[in-house]
Design a protein around this motif. Structure first.
Motif, PDB file in Angstrom:
ATOM      1  N   SER A  55       0.835  -1.209   0.000  1.00  0.00           N
ATOM      2  CA  SER A  55       0.000   0.000   0.000  1.00  0.00           C
ATOM      3  C   SER A  55       0.860   1.246   0.000  1.00  0.00           C
ATOM      4  CB  SER A  55      -0.920   0.007   1.222  1.00  0.00           C
ATOM      5  OG  SER A  55      -1.848  -1.020   1.154  1.00  0.00           O
ATOM      6  N   LEU A  56       1.887   1.228   0.819  1.00  0.00           N
ATOM      7  CA  LEU A  56       2.797   2.369   0.892  1.00  0.00           C
ATOM      8  C   LEU A  56       3.545   2.564  -0.422  1.00  0.00           C
ATOM      9  CD1 LEU A  56       3.768   4.514   2.845  1.00  0.00           C
ATOM     10  CD2 LEU A  56       5.536   2.947   3.594  1.00  0.00           C
ATOM     11  N   LEU A  57       3.983   1.471  -1.039  1.00  0.00           N
ATOM     12  CA  LEU A  57       4.694   1.571  -2.318  1.00  0.00           C
ATOM     13  C   LEU A  57       3.790   2.102  -3.431  1.00  0.00           C
ATOM     14  CD1 LEU A  57       6.799  -1.720  -2.304  1.00  0.00           C
ATOM     15  CD2 LEU A  57       7.629   0.610  -2.024  1.00  0.00           C
ATOM     16  N   GLY A  58       2.549   1.625  -3.474  1.00  0.00           N
ATOM     17  CA  GLY A  58       1.618   2.085  -4.505  1.00  0.00           C
ATOM     18  C   GLY A  58       1.288   3.557  -4.377  1.00  0.00           C
ATOM     19  N   LEU A  59       1.025   3.996  -3.162  1.00  0.00           N
ATOM     20  CA  LEU A  59       0.701   5.406  -2.959  1.00  0.00           C
ATOM     21  C   LEU A  59       1.924   6.296  -3.174  1.00  0.00           C
ATOM     22  CD1 LEU A  59      -1.698   4.944   0.045  1.00  0.00           C
ATOM     23  CD2 LEU A  59      -2.307   5.801  -2.212  1.00  0.00           C
ATOM     24  N   SER A  60       3.095   5.818  -2.811  1.00  0.00           N
ATOM     25  CA  SER A  60       4.323   6.599  -3.058  1.00  0.00           C
ATOM     26  C   SER A  60       4.603   6.722  -4.552  1.00  0.00           C
ATOM     27  CB  SER A  60       5.512   5.940  -2.363  1.00  0.00           C
ATOM     28  OG  SER A  60       5.324   5.918  -0.982  1.00  0.00           O
ATOM     29  N   ALA A  61       4.347   5.647  -5.299  1.00  0.00           N
ATOM     30  CA  ALA A  61       4.546   5.703  -6.749  1.00  0.00           C
ATOM     31  C   ALA A  61       3.571   6.698  -7.385  1.00  0.00           C
ATOM     32  CB  ALA A  61       4.358   4.317  -7.366  1.00  0.00           C
ATOM     33  N   ALA A  62       2.334   6.733  -6.907  1.00  0.00           N
ATOM     34  CA  ALA A  62       1.366   7.693  -7.431  1.00  0.00           C
ATOM     35  C   ALA A  62       1.786   9.125  -7.107  1.00  0.00           C
ATOM     36  CB  ALA A  62      -0.023   7.400  -6.874  1.00  0.00           C
ATOM     37  N   ALA A  63       2.289   9.348  -5.898  1.00  0.00           N
ATOM     38  CA  ALA A  63       2.759  10.688  -5.529  1.00  0.00           C
ATOM     39  C   ALA A  63       3.962  11.098  -6.372  1.00  0.00           C
ATOM     40  CB  ALA A  63       3.106  10.726  -4.045  1.00  0.00           C
ATOM     41  N   PHE A  64       4.876  10.165  -6.627  1.00  0.00           N
ATOM     42  CA  PHE A  64       6.036  10.465  -7.466  1.00  0.00           C
ATOM     43  C   PHE A  64       5.610  10.760  -8.895  1.00  0.00           C
ATOM     44  CE2 PHE A  64       9.350   9.010 -10.405  1.00  0.00           C
ATOM     45  CZ  PHE A  64      10.355   9.895 -10.043  1.00  0.00           C
ATOM     46  N   LYS A  65       4.649   9.998  -9.404  1.00  0.00           N
ATOM     47  CA  LYS A  65       4.187  10.183 -10.775  1.00  0.00           C
ATOM     48  C   LYS A  65       3.547  11.559 -10.954  1.00  0.00           C
ATOM     49  CE  LYS A  65       3.833   7.776 -14.559  1.00  0.00           C
ATOM     50  NZ  LYS A  65       4.997   7.389 -15.317  1.00  0.00           N
ATOM     51  N   ILE A  66       2.792  12.006  -9.960  1.00  0.00           N
ATOM     52  CA  ILE A  66       2.151  13.319 -10.074  1.00  0.00           C
ATOM     53  C   ILE A  66       3.177  14.441  -9.922  1.00  0.00           C
ATOM     54  CG2 ILE A  66       1.456  13.796  -7.706  1.00  0.00           C
ATOM     55  CD1 ILE A  66      -1.275  14.562  -8.850  1.00  0.00           C
ATOM     56  N   LYS A  67       4.285  14.190  -9.218  1.00  0.00           N
ATOM     57  CA  LYS A  67       5.338  15.200  -9.135  1.00  0.00           C
ATOM     58  C   LYS A  67       6.040  15.374 -10.473  1.00  0.00           C
ATOM     59  CE  LYS A  67       6.884  15.183  -4.358  1.00  0.00           C
ATOM     60  NZ  LYS A  67       7.990  14.841  -3.452  1.00  0.00           N
ATOM     61  N   THR A  68       6.200  14.264 -11.206  1.00  0.00           N
ATOM     62  CA  THR A  68       6.933  14.335 -12.463  1.00  0.00           C
ATOM     63  C   THR A  68       6.067  14.751 -13.644  1.00  0.00           C
ATOM     64  OG1 THR A  68       6.575  11.984 -12.858  1.00  0.00           O
ATOM     65  CG2 THR A  68       8.600  12.596 -11.712  1.00  0.00           C
ATOM     66  N   ASN A  69       4.762  14.570 -13.567  1.00  0.00           N
ATOM     67  CA  ASN A  69       3.878  14.909 -14.674  1.00  0.00           C
ATOM     68  C   ASN A  69       2.690  15.698 -14.136  1.00  0.00           C
ATOM     69  OD1 ASN A  69       2.396  15.050 -16.998  1.00  0.00           O
ATOM     70  ND2 ASN A  69       2.265  12.855 -17.316  1.00  0.00           N
ATOM     71  N   LYS A  70       2.597  16.965 -14.526  1.00  0.00           N
ATOM     72  CA  LYS A  70       1.535  17.827 -14.008  1.00  0.00           C
ATOM     73  C   LYS A  70       0.149  17.428 -14.505  1.00  0.00           C
ATOM     74  CE  LYS A  70       4.557  21.800 -13.924  1.00  0.00           C
ATOM     75  NZ  LYS A  70       4.806  23.119 -14.447  1.00  0.00           N
ATOM     76  N   ASP A  71       0.062  17.054 -15.767  1.00  0.00           N
ATOM     77  CA  ASP A  71      -1.238  16.778 -16.384  1.00  0.00           C
ATOM     78  C   ASP A  71      -1.500  15.278 -16.452  1.00  0.00           C
ATOM     79  OD1 ASP A  71      -1.520  19.524 -16.841  1.00  0.00           O
ATOM     80  OD2 ASP A  71      -0.316  19.353 -18.669  1.00  0.00           O
ATOM     81  N   ILE A  72      -1.683  14.684 -15.309  1.00  0.00           N
ATOM     82  CA  ILE A  72      -1.910  13.240 -15.259  1.00  0.00           C
ATOM     83  C   ILE A  72      -3.319  12.983 -14.744  1.00  0.00           C
ATOM     84  CG2 ILE A  72      -1.026  12.822 -12.946  1.00  0.00           C
ATOM     85  CD1 ILE A  72       0.481  10.427 -14.278  1.00  0.00           C
ATOM     86  N   SER A  73      -3.917  11.965 -15.267  1.00  0.00           N
ATOM     87  CA  SER A  73      -5.298  11.634 -14.935  1.00  0.00           C
ATOM     88  C   SER A  73      -5.377  10.946 -13.574  1.00  0.00           C
ATOM     89  CB  SER A  73      -5.848  10.708 -16.019  1.00  0.00           C
ATOM     90  OG  SER A  73      -7.040  10.117 -15.619  1.00  0.00           O
TER      91      SER A  73
END
Length: 132
Positions: A55-73
């Motif tokens: 759970s922690l890894l999945g949520l951290s990956a989502a947080a990292f993805k939104i940091k790297t890409n502003k316009d993400i769904s």
């Protein structure tokens, strides 16, 4: 979507989810320590870890993805979180079953109870119970 705000929102949600899971996991480990032997307690600890770490890894990956890409769904972030969570859960369960001697019933019961911590999130997010 504002990148800093989106990432911090995901991280604060992750913190509340992990807190809910850890609370239930610790309660289950305490119950196991009272009712079973060391083997059952060890199996319960492993089951709790299998529920919390993906759970922690999945949520951290989502947080990292939104940091790297502003316009993400948001839909993409939810699918990414779910995919990472299920893949790491399956890998961890297979590795534990194959390489570590555990009480499988205690491990799966601890995993199930700890996974229910995700559903404590709305309760812990109420203003009167907020821990942040």
């Amino acid at each position: 979507m504002n990148t800093k705000s989106g990432s911090s929102d995901i991280l604060s949600a992750a913190k509340v989810i992990v807190i809910g899971q850890v609370i239930l996991g610790l309660l289950f480990i305490c119950f196991a320590s009272i009712t079973t032997n060391w083997f059952g307690v060890k199996s319960s600890i492993i089951g709790v870890a299998i529920a919390v770490i993906p759970s922690l890894l999945g949520l951290s990956a989502a947080a990292f993805k939104i940091k790297t890409n502003k316009d993400i769904s948001i839909r993409y972030l939810a699918k990414l979180n779910s995919f990472i969570k299920w893949v790491y859960t399956a890998v961890m369960i297979l590795a534990v079953v194959r390489f570590i001697p555990v009480n499988h019933v205690a491990m799966l019961l601890a995993y199930s109870v700890t996974f229910l911590g995700c559903f404590l999130t709305p309760i812990l997010n109420k203003p009167q119970f907020r821990m942040t």
